[in-house]
Enzyme design. Structure first.
Site, short mmCIF file in Angstrom:
data_model
loop_
_atom_site.label_atom_id
_atom_site.label_comp_id
_atom_site.label_asym_id
_atom_site.label_seq_id
_atom_site.Cartn_x
_atom_site.Cartn_y
_atom_site.Cartn_z
N HIS A 178 19.22 -1.46 -12.57
CA HIS A 178 20.47 -1.59 -13.33
C HIS A 178 20.32 -2.75 -14.31
CE1 HIS A 178 23.43 1.18 -11.34
NE2 HIS A 178 22.41 1.26 -10.51
N HIS A 236 14.39 2.12 -9.62
CA HIS A 236 15.77 2.32 -10.07
C HIS A 236 16.38 0.96 -10.40
CE1 HIS A 236 19.77 4.50 -9.47
NE2 HIS A 236 20.16 3.24 -9.33
N CYS A 270 28.51 0.23 -9.60
CA CYS A 270 28.52 0.46 -8.16
C CYS A 270 29.88 0.00 -7.65
CB CYS A 270 27.41 -0.31 -7.47
SG CYS A 270 27.47 -0.18 -5.67
#
Ligand code: ZN
Length: 314
Positions: free
Chosen positions: A209, A207, A240
């Protein structure tokens, strides 16, 4: 070599939770339908957290119910605690993702628990699932595995210990998440190699970003090490709340473009995905979007040269 790769859509959760626009349920359902029609088969549709904390995701139960009507689609939800997990199990989500922070400071801010308390929560969730005979898969996503805006460095030894701890507590698979976009390809290689040595094939997902433009480079490294499942967000939306300046996930369309050009099979039709991206950009007017491939489109021969515009490009 296994050339089949799953790109899990997380835009409806990671993306929408971090932006101000609240997308109506009907449009989320349109999004899910279009993503499914484009070939996406795993979608994180939302999160079971109190609606007063994340009003953007208050309709998660309805989205799970809808996603379950689409054959072969894995409906995944994020749950930070036992209560959320019980709801997910009750509505029959196929998969739950429990976020666990490798950074103690992020853990306190994000789930108000120490990592050790999160391990106890994972064990409680596993017991609750088994008690009702549910088949919901339990995955733990190791957040801030590559660094944290609050704490700074996160020791690799902590990350590995928590991955192992999560599996021992009852998670069936784990993933490594660069929640705040600190990871670089060298670090991704180092930590994934170490994690794969420790937990093997139960490390199933990455995952990333794109906060600092390295999401695709990091994806490529994890791919090279054998990871075949990646989280991504169409139009690169996301962020976030505890990571100032964090931008969205790797853009789904960019990840699919790269993988397809390299000969991997994602099952996803890029033209259909780009049409969905355009739709999402309209729904989210004014929000910051990411990604690159949408600007120039897929490379094609036959572009017309304007003879009045010499470029003198090398
Ligand atoms: Zn994320």
């Amino acid at each position: 070599m296994n050339t089949s790769v799953v790109v899990r859509e997380v835009g409806l959760r990671d993306g929408l939770q971090s932006i101000a626009t609240v997308l109506p349920t009907a449009l989320k359902i349109e999004w899910i339908n279009a993503a499914y029609a484009a070939g996406q088969r795993e979608i994180e549709v939302g999160s079971f957290v109190p609606a007063k904390l994340l009003p953007q995701l208050a309709d998660t139960a309805a989205l799970v119910a809808h996603a379950k009507t689409l054959p072969g689609l894995i409906a995944s939800v994020l749950v930070p605690n036992l209560k959320g997990a019980e709801r997910a199990i009750e509505v029959g989500a196929h998969s739950i993702l429990i976020p666990m922070s490798a950074s103690r400071a992020h853990s306190a801010a994000n789930v108000r628990k120490t990592p050790e308390e999160m391990l106890a929560t994972i064990a409680a969730i596993r017991a609750a699932r088994d008690a009702v005979g549910s088949k919901t898969r339990i995955e733990v996503g190791m957040s801030t595995a590559f660094g944290c805006t609050l704490q700074g460095d996160v020791p690799e030894a902590d990350v590995i210990a928590f991955l192992q701890g999560a599996l021992d507590a009852g998670a069936e698979c784990v993933s490594l998440a660069d929640t705040v976009g600190y990871a670089d390809p060298g670090q991704v290689r180092r930590l994934f190699e170490r994690a794969l040595r420790a937990v093997g094939e139960r490390l199933t997902c990455a995952h990333f970003h794109d906060t600092r433009g390295l999401a695709l480079a990091n994806t490529l490294i994890a791919l090279d090490l054998g990871i075949r499942r990646f989280d991504a967000s169409t139009a690169g939306i996301g962020g976030c709340p505890h990571a100032p300046g964090a931008s969205g996930n790797a853009a789904t369309e960019d990840v699919v473009f790269m993988l397809t050009r390299m000969g991997y099979d994602t099952g996803i039709n890029l033209d259909a995905l780009l049409a969905l991206r355009k739709q999402i950009a309209e729904w989210l007017t004014g929000e910051q979007l990411g990604g690159a491939i949408w600007r120039a489109g897929v490379p094609s021969a036959g572009a017309r040269v304007d003879p009045s515009m010499p470029s003198f490009s090398p």
